[in-house]
Design a protein around this motif. Structure first.
Motif, short mmCIF file in Angstrom:
data_model
loop_
_atom_site.label_atom_id
_atom_site.label_comp_id
_atom_site.label_asym_id
_atom_site.label_seq_id
_atom_site.Cartn_x
_atom_site.Cartn_y
_atom_site.Cartn_z
N SER A 1 19.29 -5.71 40.82
CA SER A 1 19.08 -4.99 41.70
C SER A 1 19.76 -3.52 41.57
O SER A 1 20.64 -3.18 40.86
CB SER A 1 19.77 -5.37 43.20
OG SER A 1 19.03 -6.70 43.47
N TYR A 2 19.25 -2.11 42.35
CA TYR A 2 19.98 -1.22 42.37
C TYR A 2 21.21 -1.12 43.15
O TYR A 2 21.25 -2.26 44.12
CB TYR A 2 18.99 -0.28 42.92
CG TYR A 2 17.63 0.43 42.11
CD1 TYR A 2 17.89 1.24 41.03
CD2 TYR A 2 16.55 -0.20 42.45
CE1 TYR A 2 17.01 1.68 40.25
CE2 TYR A 2 15.15 0.23 41.64
CZ TYR A 2 15.47 1.03 40.47
OH TYR A 2 14.37 1.38 39.68
N ARG A 3 22.00 -0.35 42.76
CA ARG A 3 23.26 -0.42 43.41
C ARG A 3 23.08 0.03 44.90
O ARG A 3 23.73 -0.66 45.93
CB ARG A 3 24.38 0.16 42.92
CG ARG A 3 25.80 0.38 43.47
CD ARG A 3 26.71 1.66 43.12
NE ARG A 3 26.21 2.91 44.01
CZ ARG A 3 26.38 3.03 45.12
NH1 ARG A 3 26.63 2.16 46.00
NH2 ARG A 3 25.80 4.19 45.91
N SER A 4 22.25 0.70 45.28
CA SER A 4 21.83 1.28 46.53
C SER A 4 21.53 0.17 47.46
O SER A 4 21.45 0.11 48.71
CB SER A 4 20.91 2.38 46.51
OG SER A 4 19.75 2.16 45.76
N ASP A 5 20.73 -1.02 46.61
CA ASP A 5 20.48 -2.16 47.63
C ASP A 5 21.36 -3.14 47.53
O ASP A 5 20.98 -4.30 48.36
CB ASP A 5 18.92 -2.65 46.86
CG ASP A 5 17.86 -1.50 46.93
OD1 ASP A 5 17.95 -0.81 47.82
OD2 ASP A 5 17.09 -1.45 46.00
N ALA A 6 22.34 -3.26 46.91
CA ALA A 6 23.40 -4.37 46.98
C ALA A 6 23.89 -4.16 48.27
O ALA A 6 24.42 -3.27 48.86
CB ALA A 6 24.42 -4.03 45.77
N VAL A 7 23.95 -5.30 48.85
CA VAL A 7 24.86 -5.57 50.11
C VAL A 7 25.88 -6.35 50.37
O VAL A 7 26.57 -6.49 51.26
CB VAL A 7 23.58 -6.19 51.32
CG1 VAL A 7 22.42 -5.02 51.61
CG2 VAL A 7 23.05 -7.36 50.78
N GLU A 8 26.16 -7.24 49.08
CA GLU A 8 27.15 -8.31 49.24
C GLU A 8 28.45 -7.29 48.81
O GLU A 8 28.32 -6.37 48.02
CB GLU A 8 27.09 -9.20 48.08
CG GLU A 8 26.83 -8.57 46.66
CD GLU A 8 26.66 -9.75 45.58
OE1 GLU A 8 27.32 -10.70 45.63
OE2 GLU A 8 25.75 -9.74 44.70
N PRO A 9 29.46 -7.68 49.39
CA PRO A 9 31.10 -6.95 48.91
C PRO A 9 31.21 -7.48 47.53
O PRO A 9 30.99 -8.37 46.99
CB PRO A 9 31.93 -7.66 49.90
CG PRO A 9 31.23 -9.05 50.22
CD PRO A 9 29.86 -8.90 50.18
N TYR A 10 31.75 -6.31 46.58
CA TYR A 10 32.12 -6.57 45.47
C TYR A 10 33.32 -5.67 45.27
O TYR A 10 33.48 -4.69 45.91
CB TYR A 10 31.08 -6.12 44.34
CG TYR A 10 30.30 -4.84 44.53
CD1 TYR A 10 30.68 -3.75 43.85
CD2 TYR A 10 29.19 -4.63 45.33
CE1 TYR A 10 30.27 -2.55 44.04
CE2 TYR A 10 28.80 -3.52 45.55
CZ TYR A 10 29.17 -2.49 44.87
OH TYR A 10 28.69 -1.13 44.88
N PRO A 11 34.25 -5.80 44.26
CA PRO A 11 35.29 -4.89 43.82
C PRO A 11 34.86 -3.31 43.91
O PRO A 11 33.93 -2.98 43.18
CB PRO A 11 35.80 -5.21 42.66
CG PRO A 11 35.33 -6.71 42.45
CD PRO A 11 34.27 -6.77 43.10
N SER A 12 35.72 -2.50 44.74
CA SER A 12 35.49 -1.01 44.67
C SER A 12 35.83 -0.41 43.57
O SER A 12 35.11 0.59 43.37
CB SER A 12 36.48 -0.58 45.93
OG SER A 12 37.85 -0.76 45.43
#
Length: 204
Positions: A8-19
């Motif tokens: 997926s594109y980063r703009s579509d990622a909804v799950e939390p992941y390391p900042s």
């Protein structure tokens, strides 16, 4: 461990992941690592591929990811991005160390150099018989290099897991159904149990 061409594109990622795993909105997922414990799941790391233009013109073929590298080489050799299984099959015919490294793992960070005009023998459909091409020796050597460089995945797998993890599950197709890479993961990553998700689609 999820490693494929693009996600997926980063703009579509909804799950939390390391900042700390930052990227631009148009970057695509290349690798994702998760930790399962009971019924909970935690994203440990995401590796993003930024859009990149290069020798093969389409940005997909120049993205700096492991799965994307297979597609780049598949396009170059077969004129088709989706012949990664055939690429693995061609690799044993290649000669050792005839092509420069296409993957580098430095301090746990995977680096894929740009696909440059050093590679001047791409197969173009309808340009003649693929089997009889004078570029076949070069293609075999390139396939060997791509396959040999997949040993990087073993170091990446071990580096992204957090103790006391003892098991790892890998998916999907071109990357996780690569027998050579899986063997290296099993031998070198330090996990007691390596499980390959069997329902991935593959051309191998």
């Amino acid at each position: 461990m999820i490693v494929d061409g693009v996600g997926s594109y980063r703009s579509d990622a909804v799950e939390p992941y390391p900042s700390t795993d930052a990227a631009t909105p148009l970057a695509r997922e290349s690798e994702s690592y998760y930790k399962f414990s009971g019924a909970t799941i935690e994203c440990l790391k995401k590796v993003w591929m930024e859009p990149d233009r290069g020798f093969l013109s389409d940005e997909f073929y120049n993205m700096p990811g492991l799965g994307a590298l297979y597609s780049r080489a598949s396009t170059y050799i077969f004129g088709d991005w989706n012949k990664c299984g055939e690429l693995m099959g061609l690799a044993p015919y290649g000669r050792r160390e005839q092509v420069k490294h296409l993957l580098e793992l430095n301090d746990g960070i995977l680096h894929v150099p740009h696909w440059t005009t050093d590679f001047k023998q791409p197969y173009v459909m309808d340009s003649g018989s693929w089997e009889a091409s004078p570029s076949m020796r070069h293609w075999e050597d390139l396939a060997w290099r791509v396959q040999d460089d997949t040993k990087c995945i073993a170091g990446r797998a071990g580096g992204c897991a957090k103790p006391p993890a003892q098991k790892i599950c890998a998916s999907p197709a071109a990357s996780a159904l690569n027998c050579v890479a899986n063997g290296r993961v099993a031998r070198e990553s330090g996990f007691e149990n390596v499980w390959i998700q069997p329902a991935a689609v593959t051309t191998a």
